[in-house]
Design a protein around this motif. Structure first.
Motif, PDB file in Angstrom:
ATOM      1  N   LYS E  46       0.845  -1.199   0.000  1.00  0.00           N
ATOM      2  CA  LYS E  46       0.000   0.000   0.000  1.00  0.00           C
ATOM      3  C   LYS E  46       0.878   1.246   0.000  1.00  0.00           C
ATOM      4  O   LYS E  46       0.789   2.087  -0.901  1.00  0.00           O
ATOM      5  N   THR E  47       1.729   1.314   1.020  1.00  0.00           N
ATOM      6  CA  THR E  47       2.599   2.482   1.106  1.00  0.00           C
ATOM      7  C   THR E  47       3.396   2.636  -0.174  1.00  0.00           C
ATOM      8  O   THR E  47       3.448   3.714  -0.777  1.00  0.00           O
ATOM      9  N   SER E  48       3.973   1.545  -0.650  1.00  0.00           N
ATOM     10  CA  SER E  48       4.790   1.613  -1.863  1.00  0.00           C
ATOM     11  C   SER E  48       3.961   2.127  -3.026  1.00  0.00           C
ATOM     12  O   SER E  48       4.415   2.980  -3.796  1.00  0.00           O
ATOM     13  N   PHE E  81       2.411  10.739   5.544  1.00  0.00           N
ATOM     14  CA  PHE E  81       3.110   9.458   5.656  1.00  0.00           C
ATOM     15  C   PHE E  81       2.604   8.642   6.830  1.00  0.00           C
ATOM     16  O   PHE E  81       2.102   9.169   7.814  1.00  0.00           O
ATOM     17  N   GLN E  82       2.788   7.318   6.669  1.00  0.00           N
ATOM     18  CA  GLN E  82       2.352   6.397   7.714  1.00  0.00           C
ATOM     19  C   GLN E  82       3.070   6.724   9.012  1.00  0.00           C
ATOM     20  O   GLN E  82       2.487   6.671  10.083  1.00  0.00           O
ATOM     21  N   ARG E  83       4.343   7.077   8.889  1.00  0.00           N
ATOM     22  CA  ARG E  83       5.134   7.427  10.056  1.00  0.00           C
ATOM     23  C   ARG E  83       5.475   8.892   9.915  1.00  0.00           C
ATOM     24  O   ARG E  83       6.465   9.260   9.294  1.00  0.00           O
ATOM     25  N   LEU E 156      -2.984   9.692   1.589  1.00  0.00           N
ATOM     26  CA  LEU E 156      -3.046   9.520   3.042  1.00  0.00           C
ATOM     27  C   LEU E 156      -2.699   8.072   3.378  1.00  0.00           C
ATOM     28  O   LEU E 156      -3.414   7.148   2.985  1.00  0.00           O
ATOM     29  N   ASP E 157      -1.590   7.873   4.101  1.00  0.00           N
ATOM     30  CA  ASP E 157      -1.183   6.519   4.436  1.00  0.00           C
ATOM     31  C   ASP E 157      -1.532   6.229   5.891  1.00  0.00           C
ATOM     32  O   ASP E 157      -0.802   6.613   6.802  1.00  0.00           O
ATOM     33  N   GLU E 158      -2.664   5.581   6.073  1.00  0.00           N
ATOM     34  CA  GLU E 158      -3.153   5.251   7.416  1.00  0.00           C
ATOM     35  C   GLU E 158      -3.134   6.475   8.337  1.00  0.00           C
ATOM     36  O   GLU E 158      -2.484   6.478   9.383  1.00  0.00           O
ATOM     37  N   PRO E 159      -3.875   7.508   7.952  1.00  0.00           N
ATOM     38  CA  PRO E 159      -3.814   8.767   8.699  1.00  0.00           C
ATOM     39  C   PRO E 159      -4.434   8.679  10.079  1.00  0.00           C
ATOM     40  O   PRO E 159      -4.183   9.523  10.925  1.00  0.00           O
TER      41      PRO E 159
HETATM   42 MG   LIG Z   1       2.316   1.089   4.877  1.00  0.00          MG
END
Ligand SMILES: [Mg+2]
Ligand SMILES: Nc1ncnc2c1ncn2[C@@H]1O[C@H](COP(=O)(O)OP(=O)(O)OP(=O)(O)O)[C@@H](O)[C@H]1O
Ligand SMILES: Nc1ncnc2c1ncn2[C@@H]1O[C@H](COP(=O)(O)OP(=O)(O)OP(=O)(O)O)[C@@H](O)[C@H]1O
Ligand SMILES: [Mg+2]
Lengths: 234, 245, 238, 234, 238
Positions: E46-48, E81-83, E156-159
């Motif tokens: 997903k992130t990628s 970002f997720q992080r 939005l990565d897992e916001p």
């Molecule tokens: Mg991810």
């Protein structure tokens, strides 16, 4: 300007026609500097580790002093070492004065603060990152330091290279404690100083270029071996 | 180990003598090339076994204080006045060394002084004294660089200034630029080198035998031949004047 | 078998940072079994409380006493941070790091680590640098690294925040096993479903204070305080 | 040993009895070094920024060379500057030789590689942290660098201090290009060299201690002003 | 009003790192409206994928074409970002940073930033260093920082991964407003509830590939592929 050019030419010939004398002093330079570097590293890195990890009362003070000592004038270091190693000094009996050992001692004193300061800089960055984790695993001080030093090894390279550079190019101190004695304590930098005094700039520059070439070569190899600056590595 | 002055080392004579000494006496002489003051200091501390310098007053004091057993004159060379070829102060025409310096002073032409208490510097001061001018009152044209002979010559050539140098250093000097030899030959300019063996009673580790051996060699006819025979660009540099004993 | 660390007695403990109270004053007693779940809105002090109990955060006031003494306790607890910290090493080296610290032989440690990598489902990533793992994978790694030393108490700060449903399930099962094996779990989470599934006791935090402390069932069925009720409702979906 | 003690005593007296001459050369030392430091910083920091942010073909090579240049022998730098500034050299017309300006030039050349290397070390650490964010905001190269340099300012302090130290303690180069002319280009380090040559070790050491005291004092002030090593600050 | 960036056409795009395929080959076309939700197990890419579409990840194969050209597109998109990455500055300075980049006057930017701090509920933390924020607060900050430039598309990565229920709700409302204002949302999440609430189209990822791409309603009611069905079930609780 002519000197610059002549210097380059002479340097070239000195190198290609593997000049025996040049080889001798070049090797002595390397031997002295590398020995000093190793010893200095063994002092500076743990020191940097302690400063990064321990929170003791005088920490900031020590760091400030360490940074200040980066400015130790080589000549002064040379003098102090001289006074101590001199026949009439406390360690005179060992007759270390005017030997490579004396030069190594002087160089160690000069580069330890530099290396420690730079190393500490990288280590505290990493420590901020690792702090919680390592605390939570209640590791001993020693283990903390070893972990930091190991995981920051690539960053520590800069410290080592800076130390090496400072040591190999240094002349003020080793001139005093080494004495620039032919076939005994003459190294590249002192030879350069000598030729400068003789007004033979071309030769002095030639030796200088040899020295520079040497350091560049060494740095290159280290970088390539270290595989630094590669994506995804630390 | 022997401490020698820069001027002696610059002459290149050492490169001739040392191998011979090694051959004849088997002594391996290590030269420490430093300023006169530092040379004497090294001797005083016992870090060298003998000293070869050229500054009579200082040497006598050194012996008087008992740092050296005695003082043995070996040879002499002479000082020369160097300056820019165009010679603004007209030094070349001067009769005596004193005169030449006073000309420089009058013209206020840039003058570089060793300013480091070396033999050369003391000689220069002595000359100034004779001119009756006091160095302290000189202004910007008088530059006390406080450095070795070579450095002083470099500075002079960079500035196109006058400078008092020993002949040896001058002849060996590579970076002459516009400089050239303007005045020489006044007997007051003679420059006596003396050999001072460090007092073994002060420093047990000093090898009196070897220093004596070296002294003997330096005062031997053999040395005489070599020293007198040493020429640089066709000129004789040193005159052997040791009284054989 | 209940660990020698407990009961843990906390008495008016407070942690501050630059004047601001992050958590506390907190007073509570935890016995050695089951799972305590810490819930509360963002910034209510869950992380701070966990860090305080664990000792990572400075204790500015009050007392925290482990039955067996602090040093002993320190050695027997571990922490899974909300934002997992990855050592700049491979996944495997990360997992076996705590074992090496305890002086376990390399080979030994390696075997053990591989087992745990499998348990958290990282078997096929053991040799990649830990820092390139995906968010979820990093959390799994952190978990394995925390559990491999078989600690008596584990602090878990939102360990499943970025895990997919399946992984969450598996990790929860893993946690239940661990708990069954006698490890005390203290877990902060925003996932009420997870809280319901795992909690034995619930600590509801508000503004750094424990607003309500109750057995799980009781808390979820009839929260005593209006805030708790609102918080639970705020979470119910549709 | 006696010298050490005498040195300390003399140093003490020199300072308390605000010795006019000492004050003069001390101030000259500071003036030269600080000017060099400012100029060097203006070159080294952007350079470090570029090396941290840009990914160009010769990057690793440049970094290796930069690290190597930390080993530039001061004497050689001195010679090169001398040759260039000497009347017969390309810039001879300006008559800069044996002026403080010449000394500044030499020092800049010496400390730029050192400062750039150290700075780059800290910047790339931070860059790894910021990379994604800054890319995602598609900032220009210039903005990237400014952001990095600004947010890493505390770490860059080490670079500055190292440069300052190296410059204030340096003697080989400034001796050649400055000429150690009394009341014109004499600074602490060259004065020390002079006294050493004279064999007046005590005075040389005294000056050395003054120099060290100076650097320590300056480092302290900077650290206190910079509020470094305080919890939660960067 | 649909942004000039779209349609976004992706054709056989692949991103690799050290030989490993992180995401792709992916081919799809996105029009300018609504929310695309990316779901899939941990490490599915997903992130990628998001990074690939956005351009943070290197495009090793295939083509990604924005209607208005890449440079234009770059300027109009932003990423959470997720992080979350915190600049080493105060919260406020973090939020107004993108405005400053665009040359907005300091005072102007400050006002704007304060408004957004309020919208994400960070009003009373504006002056603390961003790095000390709690996990949830950092995510809120990242969101505000991404939205303050009114981009045409936001990744939005897992916001909401570590937000409490209430905050999640509020953020979701915020996102809906933004979407209504014409911003395209591309959101990766593990929270199926959230996916259901926000999604117009769903991308189900498996092993870096798009395993199923369908309108939300259709996908959640009857997933076409067995894996998708299993994934959804894996998530359903009790
Ligand atoms: Mg991810
Ligand atoms: N070092 C610090 N200095 C100042 N304030 C801090 C510091 N650390 C945390 N805080 C503040 O303390 C409050 C509690 O933080 P904490 O991380 O405990 O919240 P939390 O309950 O874990 O939130 P979340 O659910 O988002 O993780 C937050 O508002 C945070 O901004
Ligand atoms: N730089 C890299 N080098 C090697 N492998 C990588 C790299 N970056 C990511 N990966 C791997 O690629 C896979 C996909 O990563 P990605 O972050 O896209 O997963 P994800 O779907 O976001 O997972 P999560 O839901 O946990 O965030 C993961 O298995 C990860 O380990
Ligand atoms: Mg938290």
């Amino acid at each position: 300007m002519a000197e610059l050019w002549n210097g380059l030419v002479q340097a070239f010939w000195l190198i290609v026609s593997v000049d025996a004398e040049l080889l001798e002093i070049a090797l002595r330079s390397l031997h002295v500097t590398l020995t000093a570097l190793v010893i200095a590293a063994m002092i500076a890195l743990p020191l940097a580790g302690v400063l990064a990890v321990r929170r003791f009362r005088w920490r900031r003070f020590v760091i400030a002093v360490l940074n200040a000592l980066m400015g130790l004038p080589p000549v002064v270091v040379g003098l102090i070492v001289y006074v101590i190693l001199s026949r009439s000094g406390p360690l005179g009996v060992f007759g270390l004065l005017f030997t490579p050992t004396a030069m190594i001692i002087a160089q160690v004193i000069i580069i330890v603060p530099l290396m420690a300061s730079i190393a500490h800089q990288s280590l505290r960055e990493l420590w901020q990152e690792y702090h919680d984790l390592l605390i939570s695993m209640n590791v001993t001080e020693g283990q903390k330091m070893r972990t930091l030093l190991w995981d920051a090894r690539r960053a520590l390279l800069t410290a080592a290279l800076a130390g090496f550079g400072r040591a190999i190019g240094e002349v003020g101190a080793i001139m005093i404690v080494g004495g620039n004695i032919d076939h005994a304590t003459r190294v590249l930098t002192t030879a350069i100083a000598l030729e400068t005094g003789r007004g033979d700039f071309a030769l002095a520059l030639a030796l200088g270029f040899v020295l520079i070439a040497l350091t560049v070569a060494i740095n290159m190899t280290i970088h390539w071996l270290g595989q630094t600056e590669r994506d995804g590595r630390w | 180990r022997m401490a020698v002055t820069t001027s002696f080392h610059n002459s290149g004579l050492a490169d001739i003598l040392l191998p011979e000494i090694a051959r004849d006496t088997g002594l391996e002489v290590q030269l420490l090339v430093v300023g006169t003051g530092q040379a004497l200091a090294l001797g005083q501390a016992g870090d060298v076994d003998a000293v070869l310098v050229h500054s009579k007053a200082a040497e006598l004091a050194f012996v008087a204080e008992g740092h050296a057993t005695h003082r043995r004159e070996i040879m002499y060379n002479d000082f020369v006045l160097i300056g820019p070829a165009e010679d603004p102060a007209g030094v070349a025409g001067a009769a005596t060394a004193t005169d030449s310096l006073s000309r420089v002073a009058r013209a206020e032409a840039p003058f570089v002084s060793r300013g480091d208490d070396s033999g050369t510097h003391r000689m220069e001061l002595a000359l100034w004294a004779q001119t009756g001018l006091s160095v302290e009152q000189f202004d910007a044209w008088y530059k006390a660089v406080g450095a070795g002979m070579g450095a002083a010559l470099n500075t002079a050539s960079g500035l196109g200034a006058y400078v008092l140098s020993d002949r040896a250093s001058w002849l060996n000097f590579g970076n002459r630029g516009t400089l050239s030899l303007l005045f020489e030959g006044d007997p007051v300019l003679f420059n006596q080198y003396a050999y001072l063996p460090v007092n073994p009673e002060r420093h047990s580790h000093v090898d009196a035998v070897q220093t004596a051996q070296l002294e003997a060699w330096l005062t031997s006819p053999r040395a005489a031949a070599l020293i007198n025979g040493y020429t640089l660009s066709g000129q004789q540099l040193f005159v052997f004047n040791a009284t054989p004993g | 078998m209940v660990s020698a660390l407990f009961p843990l007695v906390v008495d008016g403990a407070v942690t501050r940072r630059r004047g601001k109270v992050l958590a506390g004053p907190v007073s509570l007693t935890l016995d050695g079994a089951g799972t305590a779940v810490v819930i509360g809105p963002n910034g209510s002090g869950k992380t701070s409380l966990l860090r305080l109990l664990h000792g990572t955060a400075r204790l500015n006031e009050g007392r925290i006493t482990w039955a067996c003494g602090l040093t002993e306790a320190r050695a027997r607890q571990s922490f899974v941070f909300q934002r997992p910290v990855m050592l700049r090493r491979t996944v495997l080296e990360n997992i076996l790091y705590p074992l090496r610290l305890r002086g376990v032989a390399a080979g030994e440690a390696r075997k053990e680590a591989l087992i745990w990598a499998k348990r958290v489902g990282l078997s096929d990533a053991v040799d990649v640098p830990a820092t390139v793992l995906s968010g979820g994978e990093q959390q799994k790694l952190a978990l394995a690294r925390a559990l491999i030393t078989a600690p008596d108490v584990v602090f878990l700060d939102e360990p499943c925040a970025s895990l997919d449903g399946r992984a969450t399930r598996e990790i929860e099962e893993l946690l239940c096993e661990v708990r069954a094996a006698g490890t005390r779990l203290i877990l902060a989470t925003h996932d009420m479903g997870q809280a319901r599934r795992l909690a034995d006791t619930v600590l509801f935090l508000l503004h750094g204070r424990i607003h309500e402390l109750a057995p799980a069932r009781a808390f979820f069925e009839r929260p005593q305080t209006a805030e708790a009720a609102a918080f639970l409702k705020g979470d119910i979906v549709e």
